[in-house]
Scaffold this active site. Structure first.
Site, PDB file in Angstrom:
ATOM      1  N   HIS A 713      67.132  32.988   3.314  1.00  0.00           N
ATOM      2  CA  HIS A 713      67.131  34.313   3.938  1.00  0.00           C
ATOM      3  C   HIS A 713      66.496  34.189   5.310  1.00  0.00           C
ATOM      4  O   HIS A 713      65.445  33.562   5.467  1.00  0.00           O
ATOM      5  CB  HIS A 713      66.341  35.301   3.080  1.00  0.00           C
ATOM      6  CG  HIS A 713      66.571  36.729   3.441  1.00  0.00           C
ATOM      7  ND1 HIS A 713      66.076  37.285   4.599  1.00  0.00           N
ATOM      8  CD2 HIS A 713      67.251  37.726   2.807  1.00  0.00           C
ATOM      9  CE1 HIS A 713      66.436  38.556   4.670  1.00  0.00           C
ATOM     10  NE2 HIS A 713      67.150  38.852   3.594  1.00  0.00           N
ATOM     11  N   GLU A 726      66.671  43.415   4.682  1.00  0.00           N
ATOM     12  CA  GLU A 726      67.844  43.477   5.556  1.00  0.00           C
ATOM     13  C   GLU A 726      68.127  44.904   5.998  1.00  0.00           C
ATOM     14  O   GLU A 726      68.795  45.134   7.006  1.00  0.00           O
ATOM     15  CB  GLU A 726      69.051  42.906   4.807  1.00  0.00           C
ATOM     16  CG  GLU A 726      70.143  42.409   5.706  1.00  0.00           C
ATOM     17  CD  GLU A 726      70.902  41.258   5.078  1.00  0.00           C
ATOM     18  OE1 GLU A 726      72.071  41.101   5.421  1.00  0.00           O
ATOM     19  OE2 GLU A 726      70.322  40.527   4.258  1.00  0.00           O
ATOM     20  N   ARG A 729      67.111  45.570   9.672  1.00  0.00           N
ATOM     21  CA  ARG A 729      68.149  45.270  10.662  1.00  0.00           C
ATOM     22  C   ARG A 729      69.317  46.237  10.520  1.00  0.00           C
ATOM     23  O   ARG A 729      69.880  46.701  11.515  1.00  0.00           O
ATOM     24  CB  ARG A 729      68.630  43.828  10.492  1.00  0.00           C
ATOM     25  CG  ARG A 729      67.680  42.797  11.079  1.00  0.00           C
ATOM     26  CD  ARG A 729      68.144  41.389  10.800  1.00  0.00           C
ATOM     27  NE  ARG A 729      67.931  41.009   9.412  1.00  0.00           N
ATOM     28  CZ  ARG A 729      68.748  40.224   8.698  1.00  0.00           C
ATOM     29  NH1 ARG A 729      69.859  39.755   9.236  1.00  0.00           N
ATOM     30  NH2 ARG A 729      68.463  39.926   7.449  1.00  0.00           N
ATOM     31  N   ARG A 750      73.733  35.932   6.055  1.00  0.00           N
ATOM     32  CA  ARG A 750      72.396  35.346   6.030  1.00  0.00           C
ATOM     33  C   ARG A 750      72.386  33.866   6.411  1.00  0.00           C
ATOM     34  O   ARG A 750      71.469  33.403   7.094  1.00  0.00           O
ATOM     35  CB  ARG A 750      71.794  35.525   4.637  1.00  0.00           C
ATOM     36  CG  ARG A 750      71.472  36.963   4.311  1.00  0.00           C
ATOM     37  CD  ARG A 750      71.088  37.142   2.862  1.00  0.00           C
ATOM     38  NE  ARG A 750      70.625  38.509   2.616  1.00  0.00           N
ATOM     39  CZ  ARG A 750      70.228  38.949   1.429  1.00  0.00           C
ATOM     40  NH1 ARG A 750      70.244  38.143   0.383  1.00  0.00           N
ATOM     41  NH2 ARG A 750      69.820  40.205   1.289  1.00  0.00           N
ATOM     42  N   HIS A 853      65.899  31.827  -0.819  1.00  0.00           N
ATOM     43  CA  HIS A 853      65.966  33.202  -1.304  1.00  0.00           C
ATOM     44  C   HIS A 853      66.799  33.375  -2.565  1.00  0.00           C
ATOM     45  O   HIS A 853      66.435  34.136  -3.455  1.00  0.00           O
ATOM     46  CB  HIS A 853      66.525  34.088  -0.195  1.00  0.00           C
ATOM     47  CG  HIS A 853      66.605  35.537  -0.558  1.00  0.00           C
ATOM     48  ND1 HIS A 853      65.504  36.272  -0.976  1.00  0.00           N
ATOM     49  CD2 HIS A 853      67.659  36.394  -0.590  1.00  0.00           C
ATOM     50  CE1 HIS A 853      65.869  37.519  -1.225  1.00  0.00           C
ATOM     51  NE2 HIS A 853      67.173  37.618  -1.016  1.00  0.00           N
ATOM     52  N   HIS A 854      67.918  32.700  -2.667  1.00  0.00           N
ATOM     53  CA  HIS A 854      68.816  32.965  -3.795  1.00  0.00           C
ATOM     54  C   HIS A 854      69.590  31.698  -4.128  1.00  0.00           C
ATOM     55  O   HIS A 854      70.068  30.994  -3.244  1.00  0.00           O
ATOM     56  CB  HIS A 854      69.799  34.079  -3.419  1.00  0.00           C
ATOM     57  CG  HIS A 854      70.558  34.636  -4.587  1.00  0.00           C
ATOM     58  ND1 HIS A 854      70.124  35.724  -5.317  1.00  0.00           N
ATOM     59  CD2 HIS A 854      71.726  34.255  -5.173  1.00  0.00           C
ATOM     60  CE1 HIS A 854      70.987  35.999  -6.270  1.00  0.00           C
ATOM     61  NE2 HIS A 854      71.966  35.113  -6.204  1.00  0.00           N
ATOM     62  N   GLU A 883      71.071  36.207 -11.753  1.00  0.00           N
ATOM     63  CA  GLU A 883      71.048  35.000 -10.937  1.00  0.00           C
ATOM     64  C   GLU A 883      71.115  33.716 -11.748  1.00  0.00           C
ATOM     65  O   GLU A 883      71.354  32.648 -11.191  1.00  0.00           O
ATOM     66  CB  GLU A 883      69.786  35.010 -10.054  1.00  0.00           C
ATOM     67  CG  GLU A 883      69.863  34.085  -8.870  1.00  0.00           C
ATOM     68  CD  GLU A 883      68.667  34.204  -7.937  1.00  0.00           C
ATOM     69  OE1 GLU A 883      68.456  33.286  -7.129  1.00  0.00           O
ATOM     70  OE2 GLU A 883      67.952  35.222  -8.018  1.00  0.00           O
ATOM     71  N   ARG A 893      75.450  34.616  -0.544  1.00  0.00           N
ATOM     72  CA  ARG A 893      75.414  35.966  -1.111  1.00  0.00           C
ATOM     73  C   ARG A 893      75.178  36.997  -0.022  1.00  0.00           C
ATOM     74  O   ARG A 893      74.292  36.844   0.812  1.00  0.00           O
ATOM     75  CB  ARG A 893      74.312  36.086  -2.163  1.00  0.00           C
ATOM     76  CG  ARG A 893      74.223  37.496  -2.752  1.00  0.00           C
ATOM     77  CD  ARG A 893      73.192  37.600  -3.846  1.00  0.00           C
ATOM     78  NE  ARG A 893      71.835  37.361  -3.403  1.00  0.00           N
ATOM     79  CZ  ARG A 893      71.085  38.235  -2.726  1.00  0.00           C
ATOM     80  NH1 ARG A 893      71.585  39.402  -2.381  1.00  0.00           N
ATOM     81  NH2 ARG A 893      69.848  37.933  -2.402  1.00  0.00           N
ATOM     82  N   ALA A 898      73.149  41.279  -4.900  1.00  0.00           N
ATOM     83  CA  ALA A 898      72.398  40.802  -6.061  1.00  0.00           C
ATOM     84  C   ALA A 898      72.030  41.956  -6.986  1.00  0.00           C
ATOM     85  O   ALA A 898      72.138  41.845  -8.210  1.00  0.00           O
ATOM     86  CB  ALA A 898      71.141  40.058  -5.617  1.00  0.00           C
TER      87      ALA A 898
END
Length: 919
Positions: A713, A726, A729, A750, A853-854, A883, A893, A898
């Site tokens: 991320h 996010e 932004r 990302r 992050h993921h 996940e 992603r 998510a």
């Protein structure tokens, strides 16, 4: 009663049912609106035609209740607007009742001052204070204050006002010969006494003409009689109502304890007053709809009121007990006027209202009826980051009777204060699964864990006492492994389909990694988008997710994901979890990221709502307990082996298992195994995200997919590993390098934004936003509280604090603001999240860099969430969601996907596991 009804001004109510104005005593000390109050009204809006919001005082000497809300200053408009917006967003009309308490006000509520009234006569009750009589000029001023209240109600967005001329408050006091014994133009004759309510109506019309349109509703509430001598009699009331009707009203509201109440003066006449009213009113008065209130709990009550001549029916305590009352009645339910004692939070009832006598009277302790404890007191240790204390947990046969903190060698005032707060929450809910106290999360979780342990020990002692062997395996239909969003959603769905469910969580707290989620939940073609006029499509959502995932997504899973996303939004809404504000994230071309209305981070809100539903259903949760093995017989799931934090091994028999343990971002060895280039990166994940669920399923033959697809991320605060949402932004923030320049499209996916930051010489960037972005993103307040936000009143001052060239930074802002004005980013092609120029101080910046992050990879499943082995064959009874699963997100992603993933596939897994268990 469910047919639409048109008021005299042409406004149509969706049905003839309204929620009655009921004082909640839940405002702030200054009469402003609390968040709990907004949610209370939001929860009750939707299926009912209109909500009449509780009486709002027009003058700071007029509040007749502790915790009353006011409309006495323009500063109150913003808070009241939240109530109006909440009600209207759900589809009901929002009407605000305005009043002044007059001589009914207690001096203690107005800072010890003396209340005011038409005359210096105390109300006939013990201990009443003699009020100060208003001067002639002050009466004129009071009329003006009512007018200003109407103006503020209009500016707050209400659909109407109800003038409160009942319940012996100021307007009724002016009309009553008992309380008004003036000798000027405002008193004496009946005509003079009527001048004040008529003047209030006149100024209401004046304000509506000036500030509103013809659809604005004006109602008037009245008490038909007074017992006092002298006092208002029914003929007096009709006289006033006829005069009010000539000036114009949209409805009249009888204020009585029962819709069919007879006279309280002519006690020998059993005829309902509404019958007398219909017989005595003129043709003019007959044009004004009349609303009844009191004793309406079920359909038969409302129908009876309408049959006796009421045009509209107001519903009181039944709407407190059942927020979706009208919907339930429409579906044919017959409802008892009772509230389960564990349901306060689930029903969004503010604590002061919960303690109100009329509400307390209908609360019943139905908590944990199926639980069985050994009566007694159990001693447990509470260990947080700084303290080790001892508590005693007293348990009755079916409830937590008390929680006491043992004296320590040195009393920590902060610890004791927070303990009392979390104790109160646990006792209210009769469950340890409650929200932590803000600012004392570690301590709260430690207390909750200790109470959970005491309950487990007591339950086991009870079984031994009854001759049962606690070591004999217990049976469940479904065991859910993991208590993040996917696990909780799966457990709720399985329970609702009749399964006996157990949740097993290796961490000491509920929430998993979901609790750290910030942006929101993506879905296309939702009703919340339609309300906001957002034209979206599932086809576009599919295409953008596939593109964002580098075309590596499993198409079948992605189709299921996109199709079920709006259903998942409704699934949450039906359980009191409303994601009805919408923003956007990187990789999306349209606003489809659903989040809480107040703009707060989605994770905490989501987990809190899901936990309320878990508690409501009394679903069993075992914390600090790991699954050491998933057991099979002849290739089919047969049970799980558990290990508690006290090293006790348990064998649980089950027909199906749902693994929802999350990814492996917090397992650095596992991350580096698949992605050596990520060595040394921080992670945004909680420490429990170690991939244990993948290993458990691999042990019984599960296949895996996309294990090397690990997302970093771009916006992570590096000293705390805290994710910067996010939505910041998406709300309009930009990224600048140390030189003060933008360097990339902030709303790209990302992986691309992260790569651009890593490519900078300094390997970090600053996310910059202004006050306008902050107020619309409550998550920003968390970052301020954490202490890693740099703030300044001006861009130049901010640049100095960030040690960057102020001229270049200012030029960057001005250039970007020009792009916003033109909605055309000539530098980097940004298309979304360009909402407003960044020019409203204060200005803020957070230093960020990428973090793990993921993990997009995980076990393989089919579109029914069944786990597949290495040969793509179903492992009977094994399901997975969240996940821990691979294939849905492909190579990257999209932010907001998510949360959609965990609810979509969590509920689907719950459904499938419950169905399998029934076979």
């Amino acid at each position: 009663m469910f047919s639409p009804f048109t008021l005299p001004n042409g406004t149509e109510l969706k049905n003839r049912l309204l929620m009655a104005p009921m004082t909640t005593c839940s405002g702030y000390f200054d009469g402003s609106v609390t968040h709990d109050l907004v949610e209370y009204y939001r929860a009750r809006a939707g299926s009912i035609g209109a909500i009449v919001v509780e009486c709002c005082f027009v003058d700071d000497l007029g509040l007749a209740f502790p915790g009353a809300i006011g409309i006495d200053h323009d500063e109150k408009i913003a808070g009241l607007a939240k109530i109006a917006e909440a009600i209207k967003a759900e589809g009901s009309k929002a009407i605000l009742q305005i009043y002044h308490g007059g001589r009914m006000v207690e001096p203690t509520l107005i800072g010890g001052r003396t209340p005011v009234a038409p005359s210096a006569l105390a109300t006939p009750r013990e201990g009443a204070v003699t009020p100060i009589a208003l001067t002639t000029d002050e009466v004129d001023g009071m009329v003006a204050k009512f007018g200003e209240g109407v103006r503020r109600a209009i500016q707050a967005g209400f659909d109407g006002v109800e003038i409160h001329g009942a319940n012996t408050y100021l307007i009724q006091q002016f009309y009553s010969p008992n309380s008004n014994q003036r000798d000027d133009q405002w008193g004496g004759s009946r005509d003079n006494r009527a001048k004040f309510p008529l003047a209030v109506l006149d100024i209401t019309h004046q304000m509506v003409r000036q500030y509103a349109d013809d659809s604005f509703i004006i109602g008037y509430r009245f008490s038909p009689e007074e017992r006092e001598v002298p006092g208002i009699r029914f003929e007096d009331t009709l006289y006033l109502l006829e005069k009010l009707a000539v000036r114009g009203l949209d409805y009249l509201h009888f204020s009585m304890g029962s819709t069919l109440r007879p006279s309280i003066v002519e006690t020998r006449d059993p005829t309902p007053l509404i019958t007398h009213y219909l017989a005595m009113r003129s043709a003019t008065l007959a044009q004004i709809p009349v609303m009844g209130v009191g004793g309406v709990v079920n359909a038969v009550d409302a129908e009876q009121a309408i049959e006796h001549g009421y045009d509209l029916v107001a519903v009181g305590r039944a709407c407190i007990a059942y927020p979706d009352w009208a919907e339930r009645i429409a579906s044919g339910e017959n409802l008892p006027l009772l509230i389960d004692s564990t349901q306060r939070e689930a029903k969004h009832i503010p604590e002061p209202l919960w303690r109100f006598s009329l509400v307390e009277a209908i609360i019943r302790d139905m908590s944990m009826a199926s639980a069985k404890f050994k009566v007694g007191t159990f001693i447990e240790k509470v260990q947080d980051e700084q303290n080790e204390r001892v508590i005693s947990v007293s348990l009755d046969t079916d409830r937590i009777a008390d929680i006491e903190l043992a004296a320590g060698p040195e009393d920590d005032v902060s610890f004791v204060t927070h303990f009392e707060a979390i104790r109160e929450r646990i006792l209210h809910a009769n469950s340890p699964h409650v929200d932590a106290i803000a600012g004392a999360t570690a301590q709260s979780e430690a207390v909750k864990k200790a109470v959970s342990k005491a309950m487990v020990k007591s339950s086991k002692a009870r079984r031994v006492e009854e001759g049962m062997n606690p070591s004999v395996p217990q049976d469940y239909d479904v065991v859910v492994v993991g208590s993040g969003g996917a696990g909780l959603a799966a457990a709720i769905q399985a329970h609702d389909e009749g399964a006996r469910v157990l949740i097993v969580e290796k961490m000491p707290t509920i929430g998993g990694n979901t609790i750290k989620a910030s942006a929101g939940m993506n879905a296309a073609e939702t009703r919340f988008q339609r309300v906001k006029g957002i034209n979206d499509s599932k086809e576009l959502f599919f295409a953008e997710t596939l593109k964002g995932g580098k075309n590596k997504n499993n198409p079948a899973l992605l189709h299921r994901f996109v199709e079920n996303a709006p259903l998942a939004i409704e699934w949450l809404a039906n359980r009191g979890i409303m994601l009805n504000d919408i923003t956007t994230t990187g990789g999306m071309s349209i606003d489809r990221t659903h989040r809480p209305r107040d703009g707060s981070a989605v994770g905490g809100y989501l987990i809190s709502g899901l936990v309320r539903n878990i508690t409501k259903r009394e679903i069993e949760v075992m914390l600090d307990t790991s699954v050491s093995e998933i057991l099979t017989e002849h290739g089919t799931i047969s049970g799980v082996r558990l290990l508690t934090d006290e090293h006790e091994e348990l064998h649980i028999r089950t027909k199906s298992v749902i693994v929802a343990t999350g990814g492996f971002s917090a397992n650095s060895q596992m991350v580096v195994k698949y992605r050596p280039d990520l060595a040394g990166f921080v992670t945004t994940n909680h420490k429990g995200a170690t991939g244990g669920g993948i290993a458990l399923l691999e042990h019984i033959g599960a296949g895996t997919v996309d294990m090397g697809e690990i997302q970093i991320h771009p916006t992570v605060e590096q000293t705390t590993s805290y994710l910067i949402s996010e939505s910041i932004r998406g709300g309009g923030a930009i990224l600048v390098n140390q030189q003060g320049n933008r360097f990339y499209n902030e709303m790209e996916t990302r992986d691309k934004v992260s790569a651009a930051i890593i490519a900078l010489p300094e390997h970090y960037a600053w996310i910059v936003f202004d006050e306008n972005v902050r107020v619309k993103n409550k998550a920003a307040d968390e970052y301020l509280a954490k202490g890693f936000v740099v703030s300044a009143d001006s861009p130049c001052e901010l640049a100095a604090k960030l040690e960057m060239d102020p001229h270049r930074f200012l030029a960057t802002l001005e250039r970007y603001n020009g792009f916003v004005e033109q909605q055309n980013d000539l530098d980097f092609g940004r298309k979304t999240g360009m909402r407003n120029p960044l020019k409203q101080g204060p200005f803020y910046a957070i230093r960020i860099a990428p973090g793990v992050h993921h993990t997009m990879g995980g076990v393989t499943i089919n579109t029914d969430t069944a786990v597949l082995d290495k040969q793509q064959q179903v492992i009977p009874g094994a399901y997975a969601a969240g996940e821990v699963v691979g294939g849905i997100h492909g190579g990257n992603r999209i932010g907001g996907n998510a949360v959609a993933d965990i609810i979509i596939f969590g509920t689907l897994a719950g459904h499938q596991a419950a169905s399998w268990a029934k076979r």
